[in-house]
Design a protein around this motif. Structure first.
Motif, mmCIF file in Angstrom:
data_model
loop_
_atom_site.group_PDB
_atom_site.id
_atom_site.type_symbol
_atom_site.label_atom_id
_atom_site.label_comp_id
_atom_site.label_asym_id
_atom_site.label_seq_id
_atom_site.Cartn_x
_atom_site.Cartn_y
_atom_site.Cartn_z
ATOM 1 N N ARG A 245 -4.887 6.984 -3.998
ATOM 2 C CA ARG A 245 -4.146 5.542 -3.658
ATOM 3 C C ARG A 245 -5.133 4.567 -3.144
ATOM 4 N N PHE A 246 -5.096 3.328 -3.355
ATOM 5 C CA PHE A 246 -5.841 2.313 -3.081
ATOM 6 C C PHE A 246 -5.199 0.957 -2.606
ATOM 7 N N GLY A 247 -5.901 -0.013 -2.038
ATOM 8 C CA GLY A 247 -5.150 -1.182 -1.619
ATOM 9 C C GLY A 247 -5.836 -1.976 -0.663
ATOM 10 N N ASN B 180 7.545 -2.646 -6.471
ATOM 11 C CA ASN B 180 7.925 -1.346 -5.923
ATOM 12 C C ASN B 180 6.782 -0.461 -6.126
ATOM 13 N N LYS B 181 5.489 -0.822 -6.296
ATOM 14 C CA LYS B 181 4.427 0.144 -6.527
ATOM 15 C C LYS B 181 3.510 0.390 -5.094
ATOM 16 N N PHE B 182 3.705 -0.459 -4.354
ATOM 17 C CA PHE B 182 2.867 -0.366 -3.220
ATOM 18 C C PHE B 182 3.785 -0.032 -2.031
ATOM 19 N N SER B 183 3.017 1.091 -1.181
ATOM 20 C CA SER B 183 3.891 1.277 0.018
ATOM 21 C C SER B 183 2.864 1.348 1.301
ATOM 22 N N TRP B 184 3.412 1.202 2.605
ATOM 23 C CA TRP B 184 2.659 1.424 3.646
ATOM 24 C C TRP B 184 2.543 2.792 4.053
ATOM 25 N N THR B 185 1.224 3.270 4.545
ATOM 26 C CA THR B 185 1.030 4.441 5.101
ATOM 27 C C THR B 185 1.529 4.354 6.589
ATOM 28 N N ARG B 186 1.435 3.369 7.261
ATOM 29 C CA ARG B 186 2.290 2.798 8.504
ATOM 30 C C ARG B 186 2.478 1.482 8.498
ATOM 31 N N PHE C 278 -14.505 10.173 18.661
ATOM 32 C CA PHE C 278 -13.061 10.097 18.643
ATOM 33 C C PHE C 278 -12.347 9.926 17.290
ATOM 34 N N GLN C 279 -11.157 10.039 17.261
ATOM 35 C CA GLN C 279 -10.402 10.363 15.825
ATOM 36 C C GLN C 279 -9.285 9.093 16.015
ATOM 37 N N ASN C 280 -9.423 8.004 15.296
ATOM 38 C CA ASN C 280 -8.361 7.056 15.161
ATOM 39 C C ASN C 280 -7.909 6.958 13.776
ATOM 40 N N ASP C 281 -6.516 6.976 13.686
ATOM 41 C CA ASP C 281 -5.732 7.455 12.391
ATOM 42 C C ASP C 281 -4.424 6.504 12.490
ATOM 43 N N ASN C 282 -4.475 5.209 12.818
ATOM 44 C CA ASN C 282 -3.317 4.732 12.862
ATOM 45 C C ASN C 282 -3.185 3.125 12.184
ATOM 46 N N ALA C 283 -4.118 2.944 11.588
ATOM 47 C CA ALA C 283 -4.111 1.657 10.685
ATOM 48 C C ALA C 283 -3.208 1.378 9.501
ATOM 49 N N PRO C 284 -2.417 0.484 9.548
ATOM 50 C CA PRO C 284 -1.630 0.527 8.372
ATOM 51 C C PRO C 284 -2.337 0.037 7.132
ATOM 52 N N VAL C 285 -2.360 0.905 6.024
ATOM 53 C CA VAL C 285 -2.517 0.579 4.871
ATOM 54 C C VAL C 285 -1.721 0.491 3.517
ATOM 55 N N PHE C 286 -1.969 -0.453 2.807
ATOM 56 C CA PHE C 286 -0.774 -0.991 1.909
ATOM 57 C C PHE C 286 -1.354 -0.487 0.572
ATOM 58 N N GLN C 287 -1.017 0.494 -0.225
ATOM 59 C CA GLN C 287 -1.463 1.249 -1.386
ATOM 60 C C GLN C 287 -0.774 1.249 -2.403
ATOM 61 N N MET C 288 -1.021 1.562 -3.708
ATOM 62 C CA MET C 288 -0.601 2.173 -4.809
ATOM 63 C C MET C 288 -1.287 3.232 -5.412
ATOM 64 N N GLU C 289 -0.421 4.107 -6.059
ATOM 65 C CA GLU C 289 -1.212 5.486 -6.572
ATOM 66 C C GLU C 289 -1.639 5.089 -8.080
ATOM 67 N N THR C 290 -2.697 5.822 -8.604
ATOM 68 C CA THR C 290 -3.007 5.971 -9.974
ATOM 69 C C THR C 290 -3.834 7.103 -10.174
#
Length: 234
Positions: free
Chosen positions: A198-200, A39-45, A75-87
């Protein structure tokens, strides 16, 4: 840093399949604490799909997904999914093995990420180029401007390990072909990376492509990037 001070939980979030109660125990490593909490990791997208099988995470990318800010390309691309936890832990190392056998189109990539917001993040990966070579590299983005440090490697390489180490707001990115012997890719500073982070992992396909990225052997250890023992600070 004493082993007991490392209060990190390695987690696999609720996407795809789970085993039993969803909690797996990773092999013990020297000077490390490895508890897995799904339950600690989550998706940005969300990616196109994500399936968890034991300690394996399979991610299928969506076409035209990427992370980049301004520099050179403008250009600015900011839509990749990232799977991360916080610390808020200031000293640790995060290790993962990536399998990108399925990559087949220019810029297909998967690797580690530390994503704070659209203008402050880092990533490291192998990017597919063609049937002869691909790019092993890392991107660091501070205050809305990205860089790219890269080297060409043989296209036959289909797996790569990464180790991301934190010492307060400084970071070290390393890679390895066997998971034992790591080579430094870069040392960097994140201007906004001194507090909670957040990292992952991440995977994306910047052009008209989609592929399956496979992540295994995720673990956390005490910081493998030791304090500098040479010239003293000014």
């Amino acid at each position: 840093m004493a082993a007991g001070s490392l209060a990190l939980l390695l987690a696999l979030a609720a996407c795809g399949n789970r085993n039993g109660n969803g909690i797996e125990k990773m092999p013990e490593q020297e000077n490390s604490v490895m508890n897995i909490d799904i339950n600690k990791f989550s998706w940005t997208r969300e990616p196109q799909s994500c399936v968890i099988k034991g300690d394996t995470i399979e991610v299928v990318t969506k076409p035209k997904t990427d992370l980049w800010q301004r520099t050179y390309y403008h250009f600015q691309n900011d839509n990749a999914p990232v799977f991360q936890m916080e610390t808020e832990e200031k000293y640790f190392s995060f290790i993962v093995k990536t399998d990108f056998t399925g990559s087949h189109h220019r810029f297909d990539q998967c690797g580690i990420a530390l994503y704070l917001d659209s203008e402050n993040w880092l990533k490291a990966s192998v990017e597919y180029e063609n049937e002869e070579f691909q790019h092993l590299g890392s991107v660091v983005t501070n205050n809305g401007y990205s860089d790219w440090a890269t080297t060409a490697i043989d296209a036959k390489v289909k797996t790569m390990w990464y180790r991301l180490s934190r010492r307060e707001d400084d970071y070290c990115i390393e890679c390895s072909e066997d998971g034992e012997h790591f080579t430094q890719m870069r040392v960097c500073h994140l201007h906004q990376g001194g507090g909670k982070i957040r990292f992952g992992i991440y995977a994306c396909s910047p052009e008209e492509s989609s592929f399956k990225a496979i992540f295994t052997d995720m673990r956390l250890t005490e910081c493998a990037w030791k304090a500098h023992d040479g010239q003293q600070p000014d």
